[in-house]
Design an enzyme around this catalytic site. Structure first.
Site, mmCIF file in Angstrom:
data_model
loop_
_atom_site.group_PDB
_atom_site.id
_atom_site.type_symbol
_atom_site.label_atom_id
_atom_site.label_comp_id
_atom_site.label_asym_id
_atom_site.label_seq_id
_atom_site.Cartn_x
_atom_site.Cartn_y
_atom_site.Cartn_z
ATOM 1 N N SER A 46 9.080 -26.613 30.083
ATOM 2 C CA SER A 46 8.441 -25.443 29.478
ATOM 3 C C SER A 46 7.978 -25.687 28.044
ATOM 4 O O SER A 46 7.145 -24.950 27.531
ATOM 5 C CB SER A 46 9.377 -24.237 29.516
ATOM 6 O OG SER A 46 10.478 -24.433 28.656
ATOM 7 N N LYS A 102 12.915 -22.632 23.221
ATOM 8 C CA LYS A 102 11.532 -22.153 23.098
ATOM 9 C C LYS A 102 11.144 -22.115 21.623
ATOM 10 O O LYS A 102 11.975 -22.266 20.730
ATOM 11 C CB LYS A 102 11.382 -20.742 23.679
ATOM 12 C CG LYS A 102 11.893 -20.543 25.089
ATOM 13 C CD LYS A 102 10.985 -21.127 26.132
ATOM 14 C CE LYS A 102 11.522 -20.832 27.534
ATOM 15 N NZ LYS A 102 10.752 -21.507 28.586
#
Length: 266
Positions: A45, A108
């Site tokens: 991701s 993230k």
């Protein structure tokens, strides 16, 4: 023949060695709990800033401490909120526990701060109705042959980084649907996160939602090791581990070792 003095000295030496080992273990645990913690990244991701099987060095003290950031104590409610809290900065790469699954850890990039208005329009991030600077700088092809467009983005605080979008042909195959979003209003005490791999990230646009500050674990700093494949697997036997050792060694990504995650001089 062993004398009483010899036995006494032997016992003292054994005790000293035991206490030395115990001291070293305690220091290692304190470092792990309070200062730094290594993490292995299992997904793509954050590709290509962080790849699958990158081993990340992260600092625990960067944001202070909460129940979720203190290793081995996250199952005990020691206190509420954070102690010695330091405010995160826009653009930080953060390791945290997602509020919808507290048994895992995500990594993230922090995009939205409390009180921000966030929206993506045609893949461009708008923060408080102002679009960030975004320039296409090239392409990136992953190890499994997927091609991405590479962009350099600059946040309002001047932090720059690279983001990646699936090339048109792959965008159709993988059903790109995250480039246009609703408006997100970030609540107080919570943060908005995106993956650098914009089309293949489960982040605040989709299932993740906003992340409370209390859920922050650490700030990612650099990659200290990286491999294309995993060597260790609980589901395979010892012989298979031996057989996998050579290909695992050959899969080490030497060019990624000790890479600073905030370096954009490429």
């Amino acid at each position: 023949m062993q004398t009483d003095n010899t036995k006494s000295n032997t016992n003292k030496t054994a005790k000293q060695e035991w206490w030395s080992c115990a001291f070293v273990i305690c220091i290692a645990l304190l470092i792990r709990i309070l200062i730094m913690e290594p993490f292995t990244v299992p997904t793509g991701s954050m590709k290509a800033t962080i790849l699958e099987n990158d081993y990340i060095f992260s600092t625990k003290y960067s944001y202070g401490y909460s129940n979720y950031s203190l290793s081995f104590f996250d199952f005990i409610p020691l206190f509420k909120g954070r102690i010695f809290a330091r405010e995160p900065e826009r653009g930080d790469i953060v390791v945290f526990r997602p509020p919808n699954d507290m048994n895992v850890r995500y990594i993230k990039r922090l995009i939205g701060l409390p009180g921000d208005k966030i929206q993506l329009i045609d893949d461009v991030i708008y923060i408080n109705d102002k679009k960030i600077e975004r320039t296409e700088v090239g392409t990136y092809t992953s190890e499994d042959g997927i091609k991405y467009l590479k962009f350099k983005e600059t946040l309002p605080n001047g932090r720059t980084y690279f983001s990646y979008k699936l090339a048109p042909i792959f965008s159709v195959i993988y059903n790109d649907r995250y480039g246009n979003t609703d408006v997100f209003y970030v609540p107080e005490g919570k943060y908005f996160f995106l993956g650098d791999n914009r089309d293949q990230s489960n982040d605040s646009r989709v299932n993740l939602g906003f992340v409370p500050f209390e859920n922050f674990i650490a700030k990612a700093q650099f990659i200290w090791f990286s491999t294309k494949i995993n060597w260790w697997d609980n589901d395979i036997g010892v012989m298979n581990l031996v057989l996998r050792l050579k290909p695992w060694i050959e899969s080490v990504r030497l060019n990624r070792i000790f890479r600073n995650l905030y370096n954009t001089d490429e």
